[in-house]
Write a protein that holds these residues in place. Structure first.
Motif, PDB file in Angstrom:
ATOM      1  N   LEU A 115       0.846  -1.186   0.000  1.00  0.00           N
ATOM      2  CA  LEU A 115       0.000   0.000   0.000  1.00  0.00           C
ATOM      3  C   LEU A 115       0.882   1.237   0.000  1.00  0.00           C
ATOM      4  O   LEU A 115       1.764   1.377   0.847  1.00  0.00           O
ATOM      5  CB  LEU A 115      -0.920   0.001   1.221  1.00  0.00           C
ATOM      6  CG  LEU A 115      -1.883   1.188   1.368  1.00  0.00           C
ATOM      7  CD1 LEU A 115      -2.875   1.227   0.209  1.00  0.00           C
ATOM      8  CD2 LEU A 115      -2.614   1.118   2.710  1.00  0.00           C
ATOM      9  N   VAL A 116       0.628   2.142  -0.946  1.00  0.00           N
ATOM     10  CA  VAL A 116       1.453   3.341  -1.090  1.00  0.00           C
ATOM     11  C   VAL A 116       0.567   4.574  -1.012  1.00  0.00           C
ATOM     12  O   VAL A 116      -0.371   4.734  -1.810  1.00  0.00           O
ATOM     13  CB  VAL A 116       2.222   3.339  -2.435  1.00  0.00           C
ATOM     14  CG1 VAL A 116       3.137   4.559  -2.517  1.00  0.00           C
ATOM     15  CG2 VAL A 116       3.023   2.051  -2.600  1.00  0.00           C
ATOM     16  N   THR A 135      -0.174  -4.004  -5.681  1.00  0.00           N
ATOM     17  CA  THR A 135       0.282  -2.682  -5.278  1.00  0.00           C
ATOM     18  C   THR A 135      -0.855  -1.693  -5.481  1.00  0.00           C
ATOM     19  O   THR A 135      -1.392  -1.567  -6.580  1.00  0.00           O
ATOM     20  CB  THR A 135       1.507  -2.241  -6.105  1.00  0.00           C
ATOM     21  OG1 THR A 135       2.518  -3.244  -6.021  1.00  0.00           O
ATOM     22  CG2 THR A 135       2.059  -0.921  -5.585  1.00  0.00           C
ATOM     23  N   VAL A 136      -1.232  -1.010  -4.409  1.00  0.00           N
ATOM     24  CA  VAL A 136      -2.349  -0.063  -4.447  1.00  0.00           C
ATOM     25  C   VAL A 136      -1.838   1.313  -4.059  1.00  0.00           C
ATOM     26  O   VAL A 136      -1.106   1.462  -3.070  1.00  0.00           O
ATOM     27  CB  VAL A 136      -3.478  -0.497  -3.491  1.00  0.00           C
ATOM     28  CG1 VAL A 136      -4.610   0.535  -3.501  1.00  0.00           C
ATOM     29  CG2 VAL A 136      -4.027  -1.864  -3.892  1.00  0.00           C
ATOM     30  N   ILE A 155      -1.794   0.194 -13.285  1.00  0.00           N
ATOM     31  CA  ILE A 155      -1.754   0.867 -11.991  1.00  0.00           C
ATOM     32  C   ILE A 155      -3.140   0.829 -11.345  1.00  0.00           C
ATOM     33  O   ILE A 155      -4.149   1.115 -11.983  1.00  0.00           O
ATOM     34  CB  ILE A 155      -1.294   2.333 -12.150  1.00  0.00           C
ATOM     35  CG1 ILE A 155       0.148   2.387 -12.641  1.00  0.00           C
ATOM     36  CG2 ILE A 155      -1.439   3.085 -10.836  1.00  0.00           C
ATOM     37  CD1 ILE A 155       1.149   1.797 -11.686  1.00  0.00           C
ATOM     38  N   GLU A 156      -3.182   0.473 -10.053  1.00  0.00           N
ATOM     39  CA  GLU A 156      -4.427   0.509  -9.277  1.00  0.00           C
ATOM     40  C   GLU A 156      -4.354   1.687  -8.310  1.00  0.00           C
ATOM     41  O   GLU A 156      -3.593   1.656  -7.340  1.00  0.00           O
ATOM     42  CB  GLU A 156      -4.625  -0.798  -8.508  1.00  0.00           C
ATOM     43  CG  GLU A 156      -5.931  -0.857  -7.737  1.00  0.00           C
ATOM     44  CD  GLU A 156      -6.117  -2.157  -6.971  1.00  0.00           C
ATOM     45  OE1 GLU A 156      -7.145  -2.304  -6.272  1.00  0.00           O
ATOM     46  OE2 GLU A 156      -5.220  -3.038  -7.047  1.00  0.00           O
ATOM     47  N   ALA A 157      -5.113   2.734  -8.588  1.00  0.00           N
ATOM     48  CA  ALA A 157      -5.031   3.958  -7.790  1.00  0.00           C
ATOM     49  C   ALA A 157      -6.418   4.433  -7.381  1.00  0.00           C
ATOM     50  O   ALA A 157      -7.387   4.280  -8.127  1.00  0.00           O
ATOM     51  CB  ALA A 157      -4.321   5.057  -8.586  1.00  0.00           C
ATOM     52  N   TYR A 158      -6.485   5.017  -6.176  1.00  0.00           N
ATOM     53  CA  TYR A 158      -7.736   5.556  -5.658  1.00  0.00           C
ATOM     54  C   TYR A 158      -7.453   6.927  -5.049  1.00  0.00           C
ATOM     55  O   TYR A 158      -6.341   7.202  -4.575  1.00  0.00           O
ATOM     56  CB  TYR A 158      -8.341   4.642  -4.587  1.00  0.00           C
ATOM     57  CG  TYR A 158      -8.577   3.228  -5.061  1.00  0.00           C
ATOM     58  CD1 TYR A 158      -9.738   2.880  -5.756  1.00  0.00           C
ATOM     59  CD2 TYR A 158      -7.636   2.228  -4.817  1.00  0.00           C
ATOM     60  CE1 TYR A 158      -9.956   1.581  -6.193  1.00  0.00           C
ATOM     61  CE2 TYR A 158      -7.844   0.915  -5.255  1.00  0.00           C
ATOM     62  CZ  TYR A 158      -9.004   0.605  -5.945  1.00  0.00           C
ATOM     63  OH  TYR A 158      -9.212  -0.679  -6.385  1.00  0.00           O
ATOM     64  N   ASP A 159      -8.460   7.774  -5.053  1.00  0.00           N
ATOM     65  CA  ASP A 159      -8.289   9.094  -4.451  1.00  0.00           C
ATOM     66  C   ASP A 159      -8.981   9.127  -3.091  1.00  0.00           C
ATOM     67  O   ASP A 159      -9.911   8.366  -2.834  1.00  0.00           O
ATOM     68  CB  ASP A 159      -8.861  10.186  -5.355  1.00  0.00           C
ATOM     69  CG  ASP A 159     -10.365  10.066  -5.540  1.00  0.00           C
ATOM     70  OD1 ASP A 159     -10.786   9.271  -6.401  1.00  0.00           O
ATOM     71  OD2 ASP A 159     -11.120  10.748  -4.808  1.00  0.00           O
TER      72      ASP A 159
END
Length: 309
Positions: A115-116, A135-136, A155-159
């Motif tokens: 988790l980043v 990797t999130v 890429i798995e990204a959330y705001d």
């Protein structure tokens, strides 16, 4: 009259053989249909079992291959770190800061859950180094998160919305201390928490994952009204202590820009000095946080953080 009747009357005789032959033909037809029906059912059952066996074997093979696939070689990881460090802008990490994270990712016994907090110049590097793992990325800017996912579909990204300000650090830490037995417990599901430093608007699934490695490299924290990393550090500490144990009892938590006062003070408060493995010569703090019992109500063994300064 008798002659007319006798002349117009026709006698039809049905031999018993004809009746028997018709019954025999129907029996043969029934037997024929039964045979093919049975053959069809047997074929269907065999095919279904074969398909199920094949699917199960394929799934097992994929899972085994993923688990048994070796991590990236040291030479490849070293090359990736070298080129990332030499091509980074002034905002990026140095080689000295990136290498401890790379080493931990390589040492994971199974694919790592990484988790980043923060989409940074190293985003693609972290995704590549966590080979076969998940990797999130969590970022404060929804538009940049969407842009990164569109440009890099892997890429798995959330705001996430941060409601904190760096200038409020002392008050926020004091609030956590007051509510450490209620909303701000060290072990809890933050999805249902109203703690001011707890991030509770992440996707639900992320709270159920046992994170092996957490990197706090966001959000921004360079001026008093910036959100700072207090909430990210607090959330990381709770996620690490609330592990269910499927991924091991310990979580490696890295805090970048550890030389900044807010990041260091918050880390000392929630990640704890006794868990600090080391801090690099540059700007990285490395903590190893163990899973805790759900009835624990103390982050650190002793409070050494002073909020008066």
């Amino acid at each position: 009259m008798k002659n007319n009747i006798g002349n117009n009357t026709k006698l039809i005789l049905l031999h018993p053989y004809i009746q028997k032959q018709g019954s025999s033909n129907r029996l043969y037809l029934l037997a024929f249909i039964s045979f093919f029906t049975l053959a069809f059912l047997l074929t269907l059952i065999y095919t279904r079992d074969s398909i199920a066996t094949t699917v199960t074997a394929a799934a097992t093979s994929v899972a085994t291959a993923t688990t048994n696939t070796p991590p990236l070689s040291k030479a490849v990881m070293k090359a990736l770190l070298h080129y990332a460090s030499t091509s980074n802008t002034t905002e990026g990490m140095s080689y000295t800061d990136m290498k401890p994270i790379s080493d931990v990712l390589r040492q994971c016994s199974s694919p790592c859950n990484f988790l980043v907090f923060g989409l940074t110049p190293e985003t693609l590097l972290w995704k590549a180094l966590n080979h076969h793992g998940r990797t999130v990325f969590i970022d404060e800017n929804r538009y940049y998160a969407a842009y990164m996912e569109e440009k890099h579909p892997e890429i798995e990204a959330y705001d996430v919305q941060y409601t904190t300000k760096m200038s409020e650090m002392k008050e926020l830490i004091a609030t956590v201390r007051e509510q450490v037995r209620n909303e701000c417990r060290p072990v809890q599901n933050l999805l249902f928490s109203d703690c001011k430093l707890g991030l509770n608007d992440l996707p639900n699934q992320l709270y159920e994952i046992d994170w092996d490695v957490i990197l706090v490299d966001g959000p921004r924290g360079y001026w008093p009204d910036a959100p700072g990393r207090m909430a990210a550090i607090f959330t990381a500490s709770v996620l690490a202590r609330s592990k269910k144990g499927n991924g091991g009892a310990k979580t490696h938590v890295f805090v970048h820009d550890f030389n900044r006062e807010v990041d260091r003070v918050t880390s000392d408060e929630f990640l704890c000095k006794e868990n600090l493995v080391k801090s690099s010569k540059d700007m990285l703090g490395h903590f190893v946080v163990e899973r805790m019992d759900e009835n624990s109500f103390q982050f650190c063994k002793s409070h050494t953080t002073s909020l008066s300064s």
